[in-house]
Each structure stands twice: as C-alpha cells, then as structure tokens.
Design a protein around this motif. Structure first.
Motif, PDB file in Angstrom:
ATOM      1  N   ILE A  46       0.795  -1.231   0.000  1.00  0.00           N
ATOM      2  CA  ILE A  46       0.000   0.000   0.000  1.00  0.00           C
ATOM      3  C   ILE A  46       0.826   1.277   0.000  1.00  0.00           C
ATOM      4  O   ILE A  46       0.271   2.367   0.046  1.00  0.00           O
ATOM      5  CB  ILE A  46      -0.957   0.024   1.216  1.00  0.00           C
ATOM      6  N   CYS A  92     -12.177   6.053  -2.116  1.00  0.00           N
ATOM      7  CA  CYS A  92     -10.984   5.219  -2.282  1.00  0.00           C
ATOM      8  C   CYS A  92     -11.346   3.743  -2.337  1.00  0.00           C
ATOM      9  O   CYS A  92     -10.975   3.025  -3.272  1.00  0.00           O
ATOM     10  CB  CYS A  92     -10.009   5.498  -1.141  1.00  0.00           C
ATOM     11  N   LYS A  93     -12.078   3.274  -1.331  1.00  0.00           N
ATOM     12  CA  LYS A  93     -12.446   1.855  -1.282  1.00  0.00           C
ATOM     13  C   LYS A  93     -13.363   1.477  -2.430  1.00  0.00           C
ATOM     14  O   LYS A  93     -13.272   0.373  -2.981  1.00  0.00           O
ATOM     15  CB  LYS A  93     -13.094   1.530   0.062  1.00  0.00           C
ATOM     16  N   ILE A 129     -11.204   1.109  -5.685  1.00  0.00           N
ATOM     17  CA  ILE A 129     -10.402  -0.115  -5.657  1.00  0.00           C
ATOM     18  C   ILE A 129     -11.282  -1.355  -5.846  1.00  0.00           C
ATOM     19  O   ILE A 129     -10.928  -2.285  -6.586  1.00  0.00           O
ATOM     20  CB  ILE A 129      -9.614  -0.211  -4.339  1.00  0.00           C
ATOM     21  N   LYS A 130     -12.429  -1.369  -5.196  1.00  0.00           N
ATOM     22  CA  LYS A 130     -13.346  -2.510  -5.309  1.00  0.00           C
ATOM     23  C   LYS A 130     -13.823  -2.683  -6.746  1.00  0.00           C
ATOM     24  O   LYS A 130     -13.827  -3.803  -7.291  1.00  0.00           O
ATOM     25  CB  LYS A 130     -14.541  -2.308  -4.372  1.00  0.00           C
ATOM     26  N   ALA A 148     -12.374  -1.552  -9.523  1.00  0.00           N
ATOM     27  CA  ALA A 148     -11.252  -1.896 -10.398  1.00  0.00           C
ATOM     28  C   ALA A 148     -10.886  -3.369 -10.289  1.00  0.00           C
ATOM     29  O   ALA A 148     -10.608  -4.033 -11.297  1.00  0.00           O
ATOM     30  CB  ALA A 148     -10.048  -1.022 -10.061  1.00  0.00           C
ATOM     31  N   SER A 149     -10.881  -3.893  -9.076  1.00  0.00           N
ATOM     32  CA  SER A 149     -10.476  -5.285  -8.858  1.00  0.00           C
ATOM     33  C   SER A 149     -11.500  -6.271  -9.412  1.00  0.00           C
ATOM     34  O   SER A 149     -11.137  -7.388  -9.795  1.00  0.00           O
ATOM     35  CB  SER A 149     -10.248  -5.538  -7.372  1.00  0.00           C
ATOM     36  N   ASN A 156      -5.807   2.966 -13.697  1.00  0.00           N
ATOM     37  CA  ASN A 156      -6.630   4.069 -13.215  1.00  0.00           C
ATOM     38  C   ASN A 156      -5.975   5.373 -13.644  1.00  0.00           C
ATOM     39  O   ASN A 156      -4.794   5.589 -13.358  1.00  0.00           O
ATOM     40  CB  ASN A 156      -6.732   4.064 -11.682  1.00  0.00           C
TER      41      ASN A 156
END
Length: 279
Positions: free
Chosen positions: A134, A247-248, A251-252, A254-255, A262
C-alpha cells in the motif's frame, strides 16, 4: 474544441522510463512496452545515480574518500549501461526506438528534468517499496507531486500486459478534467474501453435502500449527462456505485472489472497548488 485539444496535446510520442534496476521498475517496463508498441512511441530510459545531497558532493569528503565515490560512480555507470543496452536491443528488435541516459543527482529532480528536456509526454516508473502493498516510495511520490508531465506508476501484474480497460474516477465537479481528456486522447489508437466512475460516499451511515438507490440514480443521470455534453468523440461507459468512501469504492470496482489502469488527477485544485498536494 475538445477534439483539437485531444489530438494536439495528448498524443504520446515520447515516454520516459525511470529505471533504478529494481523489481518494481521492471514491472513498470511491461506496461511501457505495450503503450510504446501501440503508440509507436520513442522510449527514453533514465537511470539516476543518486546523490545524498542536493549540492555537489565533491567538497563534502576528503580526497581519498571522494576517489572511492568517483570509482563507485564509474563502475555503476558501466554496469547500468550494459543492463540498459540489453533492454534496448529487445525493444529495437520489435522496431521500437529506445535511447538510454544516465544522470547523477537527486532522483526525482533528475527524472522531472529529463522528461521536460526531452519533451516526453508520459513518465513511467515503478511504485517503489516493491514488497509493501500500500505504500509509494519517496521518489515516486515526489515525481507525482511535482511533475508537469503525466505520470504512470505501475505495480506488478501476473501474466502478460495488455492494456484494454481504463478507469477514470470522477467526483462530478469537473468531468472534462485533464485525466479524462488524457484518456480520450489515447483511446483512438490504443482501442481502450473507458469507464467514468463516480462513487456515492455513504460513510458508516445505514440509509434505507430506496434512499441509496435514489442517490445513486441522481448521480448516474448527472454523470451520463455531463459526459454526453463533453462531446469527447469516444464511447465512455458511465458507472455509479455506492461505497463507504471513494478510495475503497474505486479499488473494489477496479479489482472486480479487470481494470488495467486508473487515470486520476493528483488533486482537484481549490486553494492548494496542484504540484504540492495529492488528494
């Protein structure tokens, strides 16, 4: 027009790859190779022999110790030159231009200087601290903060790199910001799937489902309308999700959707200078 801006400013013809010989630096090279091949862009690789000071070190040490430093610098130059020449041969075998440059100084300053002097359209580098999931390394962080040239920071991805799915998060305040314009400029010759994503932040509050859906629906209509009004000349998928925070949520998404890159502005602006802060 936006189409003119896109064609003139955001075509990638020169890419600066900042290499320090580390594992994560080579991870970034895999992304660079895909972009360079599709854009037929010239690659300039920079290796910086770091100084511990932002001044000439010659007068910081006794002559004998300085001679040892000078010897180490010469040996490092020779070693890195051989390594980079091996990579250059691989690129040239694919019909790509690849030039090497070795400099000495403060790494992030030399990277930015080389990018500006060479007229590079993109800086590519590893994130640093390769074993830390991270964290960004100090050099990557400083380049992102201060570079006037767009910066791509890459981390390792298993399997071959094929850039296809691009995510451009937005807060709805400035749809036609530099990140979306930059991405739009690449889409024509990289054949990208571009998604503009907005995350409706609900924090720790527990809203009734109908309220959450109404918030999401309003944001979706707003996002879709603004993207259409921008007339980018490309297809942009519009997606709105809810999340505890942006943020979360980013990321969620994208994954779960095979996102390769990004594209984000470092800071929206306001009272802070863009080159000094990251959102």
């Amino acid at each position: 027009s936006l189409d003119y801006i896109r064609r003139v400013i955001y075509l990638i013809k020169k890419i600066l790859w900042a290499s320090d010989g580390s594992e994560d630096s080579l991870d970034a090279l895999a992304y660079l190779a895909d972009i360079a091949q599709k854009c037929n862009a010239e690659t300039i690789v920079l290796y910086v022999i770091p100084d511990s000071f932002e001044v000439d070190v010659k007068y910081q040490f006794p002559d004998q110790e300085y001679d040892l430093i000078a010897k180490w610098i010469k040996e490092t130059e020779s070693k890195e030159s051989d390594r980079l020449n091996d990579i250059a041969r691989e690129f040239k075998a694919k019909g790509l231009s690849f030039k090497t440059k070795i400099a000495q100084g403060v790494p992030h300053l030399q990277i930015i200087k080389a990018a500006e002097e060479s007229g590079s359209d993109l800086i590519v580098l590893g994130k640093g601290r390769a074993k830390e999931k991270i964290l960004l390394g100090a050099t990557a962080l400083k380049v992102i903060r201060r570079s006037p040239v767009p910066v791509m920071v890459a981390r390792k991805k298993d399997g071959p790199i094929k850039i296809k799915n691009i995510l451009v998060p937005t807060d709805l305040f400035n749809i036609t910001s530099r990140d979306l314009l930059f991405t739009a400029g690449l889409a024509g010759y990289l054949d990208l799937n571009i998604t503009s994503l907005n995350i409706v932040e609900i924090g720790n509050k527990i809203y009734p489902p109908e309220v959450v859906e109404r918030l999401r629906g309003n944001s979706y209509n707003n996002l879709t309308q603004k993207v259409a009004e921008a007339k980018l000349g490309i297809k942009v998928n519009t997606v709105v999700k809810t999340g505890k925070n942006a943020c979360k949520g980013i990321i969620k998404y994208a994954s779960k959707n095979d996102i390769e890159i990004n594209f984000m502005n470092t800071y929206r602006g306001g009272e802070y200078r863009r080159e000094e802060f990251i959102g």
